[in-house]
Design a protein around this motif. Structure first.
Motif, PDB file in Angstrom:
ATOM      1  N   MET B  78       2.971   8.486  -0.252  1.00  0.00           N
ATOM      2  CA  MET B  78       2.036   7.448   0.080  1.00  0.00           C
ATOM      3  C   MET B  78       1.882   6.769   1.557  1.00  0.00           C
ATOM      4  SD  MET B  78       1.957   5.400  -3.522  1.00  0.00           S
ATOM      5  CE  MET B  78      -0.057   4.687  -3.391  1.00  0.00           C
ATOM      6  N   ILE B  79       3.098   6.835   1.975  1.00  0.00           N
ATOM      7  CA  ILE B  79       3.308   6.409   3.361  1.00  0.00           C
ATOM      8  C   ILE B  79       2.839   7.623   4.440  1.00  0.00           C
ATOM      9  CG2 ILE B  79       5.068   6.116   5.318  1.00  0.00           C
ATOM     10  CD1 ILE B  79       6.866   4.706   3.311  1.00  0.00           C
ATOM     11  N   ALA B  80       2.818   8.621   4.159  1.00  0.00           N
ATOM     12  CA  ALA B  80       2.148   9.917   4.867  1.00  0.00           C
ATOM     13  C   ALA B  80       0.872   9.823   4.667  1.00  0.00           C
ATOM     14  CB  ALA B  80       2.826  11.214   4.234  1.00  0.00           C
ATOM     15  N   ALA B  81       0.043   9.192   3.470  1.00  0.00           N
ATOM     16  CA  ALA B  81      -1.171   9.198   3.437  1.00  0.00           C
ATOM     17  C   ALA B  81      -1.906   7.935   4.126  1.00  0.00           C
ATOM     18  CB  ALA B  81      -1.622   9.339   1.952  1.00  0.00           C
ATOM     19  N   GLN B  82      -0.967   7.060   4.773  1.00  0.00           N
ATOM     20  CA  GLN B  82      -1.542   5.865   5.092  1.00  0.00           C
ATOM     21  C   GLN B  82      -2.035   4.891   4.086  1.00  0.00           C
ATOM     22  OE1 GLN B  82      -2.311   5.691   9.096  1.00  0.00           O
ATOM     23  NE2 GLN B  82      -0.825   7.234   8.921  1.00  0.00           N
ATOM     24  N   ALA B  83      -1.246   4.917   2.822  1.00  0.00           N
ATOM     25  CA  ALA B  83      -1.638   4.041   1.717  1.00  0.00           C
ATOM     26  C   ALA B  83      -1.177   2.490   2.277  1.00  0.00           C
ATOM     27  CB  ALA B  83      -1.058   4.468   0.441  1.00  0.00           C
ATOM     28  N   SER B  84      -1.722   1.477   1.585  1.00  0.00           N
ATOM     29  CA  SER B  84      -1.558   0.095   1.833  1.00  0.00           C
ATOM     30  C   SER B  84      -0.147  -0.204   1.316  1.00  0.00           C
ATOM     31  CB  SER B  84      -2.432  -0.823   1.550  1.00  0.00           C
ATOM     32  OG  SER B  84      -2.467  -0.951   0.105  1.00  0.00           O
ATOM     33  N   ALA B  85       0.748  -1.163   1.953  1.00  0.00           N
ATOM     34  CA  ALA B  85       2.108  -1.474   1.230  1.00  0.00           C
ATOM     35  C   ALA B  85       1.881  -1.927  -0.293  1.00  0.00           C
ATOM     36  CB  ALA B  85       2.531  -2.753   1.992  1.00  0.00           C
ATOM     37  N   ILE B  86       0.748  -2.778  -0.520  1.00  0.00           N
ATOM     38  CA  ILE B  86       0.428  -3.429  -1.751  1.00  0.00           C
ATOM     39  C   ILE B  86       0.293  -2.112  -2.689  1.00  0.00           C
ATOM     40  CG2 ILE B  86      -1.033  -4.530  -3.236  1.00  0.00           C
ATOM     41  CD1 ILE B  86       0.369  -6.628  -1.730  1.00  0.00           C
ATOM     42  N   GLU B  87      -0.363  -1.205  -2.451  1.00  0.00           N
ATOM     43  CA  GLU B  87      -0.839  -0.051  -3.245  1.00  0.00           C
ATOM     44  C   GLU B  87       0.553   0.494  -3.650  1.00  0.00           C
ATOM     45  OE1 GLU B  87      -4.038   3.228  -2.622  1.00  0.00           O
ATOM     46  OE2 GLU B  87      -3.836   1.997  -0.959  1.00  0.00           O
ATOM     47  N   ILE B  88       1.333   0.964  -2.532  1.00  0.00           N
ATOM     48  CA  ILE B  88       2.537   1.697  -2.953  1.00  0.00           C
ATOM     49  C   ILE B  88       3.575   0.734  -3.752  1.00  0.00           C
ATOM     50  CG2 ILE B  88       4.636   2.568  -1.746  1.00  0.00           C
ATOM     51  CD1 ILE B  88       3.120   2.870   0.835  1.00  0.00           C
ATOM     52  N   VAL B  89       3.741  -0.574  -3.575  1.00  0.00           N
ATOM     53  CA  VAL B  89       4.424  -1.368  -4.542  1.00  0.00           C
ATOM     54  C   VAL B  89       3.774  -1.368  -6.004  1.00  0.00           C
ATOM     55  CG1 VAL B  89       5.564  -3.708  -4.680  1.00  0.00           C
ATOM     56  CG2 VAL B  89       5.377  -2.620  -2.534  1.00  0.00           C
ATOM     57  N   VAL B  90       2.602  -1.546  -6.016  1.00  0.00           N
ATOM     58  CA  VAL B  90       2.124  -1.687  -7.364  1.00  0.00           C
ATOM     59  C   VAL B  90       2.409  -0.101  -8.096  1.00  0.00           C
ATOM     60  CG1 VAL B  90       0.111  -1.681  -8.856  1.00  0.00           C
ATOM     61  CG2 VAL B  90       0.311  -3.382  -7.227  1.00  0.00           C
ATOM     62  N   ALA B  91       2.168   0.855  -7.447  1.00  0.00           N
ATOM     63  CA  ALA B  91       2.415   2.271  -7.951  1.00  0.00           C
ATOM     64  C   ALA B  91       3.840   2.433  -8.366  1.00  0.00           C
ATOM     65  CB  ALA B  91       2.078   3.238  -7.091  1.00  0.00           C
ATOM     66  N   THR B  92       4.802   1.816  -7.596  1.00  0.00           N
ATOM     67  CA  THR B  92       6.308   1.982  -7.897  1.00  0.00           C
ATOM     68  C   THR B  92       6.398   1.334  -8.996  1.00  0.00           C
ATOM     69  OG1 THR B  92       6.656   2.052  -5.414  1.00  0.00           O
ATOM     70  CG2 THR B  92       8.567   1.296  -6.774  1.00  0.00           C
ATOM     71  N   PHE B  93       6.039  -0.044  -9.229  1.00  0.00           N
ATOM     72  CA  PHE B  93       6.361  -0.862 -10.283  1.00  0.00           C
ATOM     73  C   PHE B  93       5.680  -0.229 -11.767  1.00  0.00           C
ATOM     74  CE2 PHE B  93       4.866  -3.996 -13.495  1.00  0.00           C
ATOM     75  CZ  PHE B  93       6.049  -4.704 -13.762  1.00  0.00           C
ATOM     76  N   VAL B  94       4.452   0.721 -11.786  1.00  0.00           N
ATOM     77  CA  VAL B  94       4.216   1.242 -12.817  1.00  0.00           C
ATOM     78  C   VAL B  94       5.058   2.380 -13.056  1.00  0.00           C
ATOM     79  CG1 VAL B  94       2.116   2.692 -13.517  1.00  0.00           C
ATOM     80  CG2 VAL B  94       1.696   0.433 -12.501  1.00  0.00           C
ATOM     81  N   LEU B  95       5.332   3.015 -12.107  1.00  0.00           N
ATOM     82  CA  LEU B  95       6.238   4.303 -12.355  1.00  0.00           C
ATOM     83  C   LEU B  95       7.461   4.049 -13.016  1.00  0.00           C
ATOM     84  CD1 LEU B  95       5.916   7.513 -11.960  1.00  0.00           C
ATOM     85  CD2 LEU B  95       7.062   7.004  -9.720  1.00  0.00           C
ATOM     86  N   ASN B  96       8.054   3.071 -12.364  1.00  0.00           N
ATOM     87  CA  ASN B  96       9.486   2.560 -12.849  1.00  0.00           C
ATOM     88  C   ASN B  96       9.715   1.474 -13.914  1.00  0.00           C
ATOM     89  OD1 ASN B  96      10.433   4.201 -10.926  1.00  0.00           O
ATOM     90  ND2 ASN B  96      10.686   2.492  -9.180  1.00  0.00           N
ATOM     91  N   PHE B  97       8.517   0.966 -14.680  1.00  0.00           N
ATOM     92  CA  PHE B  97       8.518   0.217 -15.501  1.00  0.00           C
ATOM     93  C   PHE B  97       9.453   0.926 -16.950  1.00  0.00           C
ATOM     94  CE2 PHE B  97       7.139  -2.388 -19.078  1.00  0.00           C
ATOM     95  CZ  PHE B  97       7.625  -3.633 -18.738  1.00  0.00           C
ATOM     96  N   ARG B  98       9.250   2.059 -16.971  1.00  0.00           N
ATOM     97  CA  ARG B  98      10.159   2.824 -18.237  1.00  0.00           C
ATOM     98  C   ARG B  98      11.443   2.394 -18.040  1.00  0.00           C
ATOM     99  NH1 ARG B  98       9.715   6.143 -13.915  1.00  0.00           N
ATOM    100  NH2 ARG B  98      11.694   7.424 -13.302  1.00  0.00           N
ATOM    101  N   HIS B  99      12.283   1.825 -16.915  1.00  0.00           N
ATOM    102  CA  HIS B  99      13.646   1.560 -16.912  1.00  0.00           C
ATOM    103  C   HIS B  99      13.505   0.363 -17.674  1.00  0.00           C
ATOM    104  CE1 HIS B  99      13.807   3.857 -12.837  1.00  0.00           C
ATOM    105  NE2 HIS B  99      14.376   4.384 -13.696  1.00  0.00           N
ATOM    106  N   PHE B 100      12.597  -0.633 -18.240  1.00  0.00           N
ATOM    107  CA  PHE B 100      12.742  -1.708 -18.869  1.00  0.00           C
ATOM    108  C   PHE B 100      13.157  -1.438 -20.236  1.00  0.00           C
ATOM    109  CE2 PHE B 100      10.982  -4.965 -21.720  1.00  0.00           C
ATOM    110  CZ  PHE B 100      11.411  -6.131 -20.922  1.00  0.00           C
TER     111      PHE B 100
END
Lengths: 97, 249
Positions: B78-100
């Motif tokens: 996403m950094i390569a694709a110039q995505a915004s910081a917010i987008e990257i952080v939210v996507a990370t949260f969704v992807l890693n929520f399984r750790h909960f």
């Protein structure tokens, strides 16, 4: 600089789901059914992590991951150490590429 | 503290230390496959992240602070694709929520034996792989000094991930693509290597895993892979309420 903010943001939202359960688990008395649920989670997680993700090992060619997976299942079924299961699967995929 | 320990050369002290050493050894044994699985993937991450323009410090820092493979690959993309910081952080949260859910299951397993402070530290090192290994070696959970077992597994996994990323960042583009691509199977092979022995003992566990696979396959058509894995794990796990017999617990 913006990358640093991204890294910190990613770190915070990844850490919270990891540590919150460790804190609140003491405050719960688990009923039997909930215990069974939590005990079954590892096996369910393994299933969900393996499939269908394994089909994307090589994009556009799902059979590559599938064959690598079958090799891993066979090696694991015969009781091989997990390290050889991993090496065997990598070798199988390498020859398919 | 040290003086007191050396002074009391009683039998009790010796067996106490012996059990710690034994737990560390067990941890090294159980953690080795994770190290082997992580190193190539971490190196691949380092290579990829350096190719999208992240500095060696940035990509190593990301591995040290985030420590969640899939989301780091996604983040780099996403950094390569110039995505915004917010987008990257939210996507990370969704992807890693399984750790909960994993952390809940793990904390429940060790709630009697490992105190809160150590549990907090261990929970920070929970990944798909360390969770799978530690929770399938649950016979160690009840033992004395089990924290040393879990701590060893989690520490060597963490070190291999961070150092592998660093090496990958150094290697840059030297690794032949065919080899780094073949290593994408490594983590899946490890998951299979963990699941198969458990399933051989009880086919009911296979049923739970199959339900989770099917649910994940179904939902991955409509929602992001992260949420889809969460749903597969939760719903597949819920079938365990009916399928699991007492001897499986």
């Amino acid at each position: 600089m913006i990358i640093l903010y991204i890294i910190i943001g990613m770190a915070v939202v990844t850490a919270l789901p990891r540590i919150i359960p460790a804190i609140i688990v003491d405050k719960f008395m688990f009923r039997d059914w909930l215990n069974r649920w939590l005990k079954a989670i590892p096996y369910a997680a393994l299933g969900a992590l393996i499939f269908p993700g394994i089909l994307t090992v090589k994009s556009g060619e799902p059979h590559v991951g599938l064959i690598g997976g079958i090799v891993a299942v066979i090696l694991a079924y015969f009781g091989l150490n997990i390290m050889f299961v991993v090496i065997g699967a990598i070798a199988a995929v390498y020859f398919l590429m | 503290m040290h003086d007191i320990t050396t002074l009391s050369k009683g039998y009790g002290t010796l067996t106490h230390d012996a059990s710690k050493t034994k737990m560390i050894q067990k941890g090294l044994q159980a953690g080795m496959p994770i190290v082997l699985g992580y190193l190539p993937v971490a190196v691949t991450f380092g290579v990829l992240a350096s190719q999208v323009g992240m500095s060696l410090t940035e990509l190593t820092l990301m591995s040290a602070l985030v420590y969640a493979g899939a989301s780091q690959f996604m983040g780099a993309n996403m950094i390569a694709a110039q995505a915004s910081a917010i987008e990257i952080v939210v996507a990370t949260f969704v992807l890693n929520f399984r750790h909960f859910i994993m952390s809940f299951s793990f904390s429940n397993l060790v709630r009697e034996t490992i105190p809160l402070k150590s549990r907090l530290l261990l929970s920070l090192g929970l990944t798909d792989e360390t969770f799978a290994v530690t929770s399938l070696k649950k016979e160690n959970a009840g033992e004395k000094n089990s924290g040393y077992f879990f701590g060893t597994v989690i520490l060597i996994a963490y070190l291999s991930w961070v150092s592998g990323s660093f090496i990958g960042g150094l290697l840059g583009e030297i690794i032949p693509e065919q080899l780094s691509q073949s290593m994408g199977i490594a983590l899946y092979a490890m998951f299979i290597g963990l699941l198969v022995p458990a399933v051989k003992k009880s086919l009911r566990l296979l049923l739970i895993a199959l339900v989770a696979m099917f649910v994940n396959l179904l939902f991955s058509q409509f929602i992001s892979p992260g949420w889809s894995i969460v749903l597969g794990t939760v719903i597949g796990g819920a079938t365990g309420i009916y399928f699991l017999k007492d001897e499986d617990l």
